[in-house]
Design an enzyme around this catalytic site. Structure first.
Site, PDB file in Angstrom:
ATOM      1  N   TYR A   1       0.302  -4.835  -0.144  1.00 34.26           N
ATOM      2  CA  TYR A   1      -1.160  -4.812  -0.267  1.00 34.26           C
ATOM      3  C   TYR A   1      -1.641  -5.454  -1.561  1.00 34.26           C
ATOM      4  CZ  TYR A   1      -1.012  -1.692   3.673  1.00 34.26           C
ATOM      5  OH  TYR A   1      -0.792  -1.165   4.912  1.00 34.26           O
TER       6      TYR A   1
ATOM      7  N   ASP B   1       0.972   3.752   5.004  1.00 41.32           N
ATOM      8  CA  ASP B   1      -0.179   3.435   5.844  1.00 41.32           C
ATOM      9  C   ASP B   1       0.179   3.696   7.309  1.00 41.32           C
ATOM     10  OD1 ASP B   1      -2.588   2.502   6.704  1.00 41.32           O
ATOM     11  OD2 ASP B   1      -2.262   0.414   6.161  1.00 41.32           O
TER      12      ASP B   1
END
Ligand code: NAI
Length: 338
Positions: free
Chosen positions: A127, A231
């Site tokens: 990310y 996630d």
């Protein structure tokens, strides 16, 4: 004690669920002064993070108040502006994503007795937003793992375990393949685990962890994961107890924290008075705990559980017939009897 909290209602169903949660918290008697702001705003006072424009007033408000409650915001998929959500977490260095996942009575789920807390590193890994096209048809995305971020998320998880009477932490990784990146994550976590002998420490490879959690989720207490696995596994875990509409989340750093529902803006039902405020309400319960208001947090949770147990005033997405307003009124009524 009076708390000042930034309220970012968000988009789609965000304003509806935020208003519902605000009503419930105000009815609980907790002293909160709300500072309501739009996080996505194009105005003269702006800063650009990647391709996204963030309202600095929103960021500064969270910096000043240290705590925010946030509704969902839309993100473009494959191209377009970068996620406002990711940008907010980054600019405030909210390095820990906290997702407690447990059953709510009456909500259809695959298992009973699930009570697992997911602690996800929130700032790096894939990310980092470091992607480029090497040549047409070839893209490189960089996975960044640092000792600093891995150590601080591990410290957060072990401290959380102690504070909340949790007994066991599983670190989830793929260090058999990503020997350097995930290897560094694991070595950093092990070093922290050494200092917490009172907490049982275990490790699992991410693919095995996915299988284990869908077969026997009750075995897990706290899962500690780098960003991407966190996630994926946190949504997977939410699916075990009825989905994203009934789980909370917090993004926490040393200087501030943003509590938010993990579902999106639900454009299909926005503005129709059908949205379920449960996830944002549960996030606000996490927020109250964070603010040191545990007794009020427990009272609101008890009222919520009561409404679900009775099942008369729950929303459509969880099998009921109520709209946002009716559900909110029912929680407030249960709260006043608690
Ligand atoms: P979504 O979560 O908005 O909707 C998926 C399904 O769940 C829809 O049928 C929706 O009606 C339902 N749903 C979601 N929340 C609900 C609630 N509180 N009550 C009742 N039903 C609910 O996911 P989707 O459609 O993939 O995303 C829509 C937009 O939301 C996208 O732009 C996405 O980027 C954004 N998003 C934002 C998030 C955030 O701000 N944290 C998180 C996830 C998505």
């Amino acid at each position: 004690m009076k708390h000042k909290v930034t309220l970012l209602p968000g988009e789609g169903i965000g304003p509806e669920v935020s208003a519902a949660v605000r009503r419930i918290l105000d009815a609980s008697g907790v002293h909160i002064e709300w500072e309501e702001l739009a996080a996505r705003a194009v105005n003269t006072d702006k800063r650009t993070i990647g391709a996204e424009v963030l309202n600095t007033a929103a960021i500064e408000s969270v910096r000043r108040n240290h705590v925010a409650l946030k509704g969902p915001m839309a993100t473009a998929i494959a191209g377009g502006a970068r996620s406002v959500n990711v940008a907010l977490r980054k600019s405030l260095d909210l390095y820990a994503n906290l997702r407690p996942v447990k059953n709510l009575p009456g909500v259809k789920s695959h298992f009973d007795g699930v009570d697992v807390v997911i602690v996800r590193e929130n700032t790096e890994d894939l990310y980092s937003g470091l992607e480029h096209e090497v040549v047409p048809g070839v893209v490189e995305s960089l996975k960044i793992i640092t000792e600093k971020a891995s150590t601080r998320i591990a410290c957060f998880a072990f401290e959380y375990a102690r504070k909340h009477g949790r007994k066991k932490i599983h670190a989830i990784h793929k260090a058999n393949i990503m020997k350097l990146g995930d290897g560094l994550f694991l070595r950093s976590v092990r070093a922290v685990a050494e200092q917490y002998k009172d907490i049982e420490y275990k490790e699992l490879i991410v693919d095995n962890a996915c299988m284990q959690i869908v077969m026997n989720p009750v075995q897990f207490d706290i899962l500690l994961l780098p960003n991407l696995y966190g996630d994926v596994m946190s949504d997977l875990a939410a699916g075990l107890v009825g989905g994203l509409g009934v789980v909370p989340s917090g993004n926490i750093g040393d200087e501030g924290a943003i509590f938010e529902a993990v579902h999106g803006t639900a454009p299909d039902i926005a503005g129709k008075g059908l949205a379920n405020p449960t996830a944002l309400l549960m996030s606000s319960i996490l927020m109250l705990e964070h603010l040191g208001e545990r007794p009020t947090a427990e009272r609101i949770e008890a009222a919520l559980v009561k409404v679900y147990k009775e099942g008369q005033h729950v929303t459509k997405d969880v099998g009921g017939t109520a709209g946002t307003q009716e559900f909110t009124d029912a929680v407030i009524a249960a709260l006043s009897k608690a």
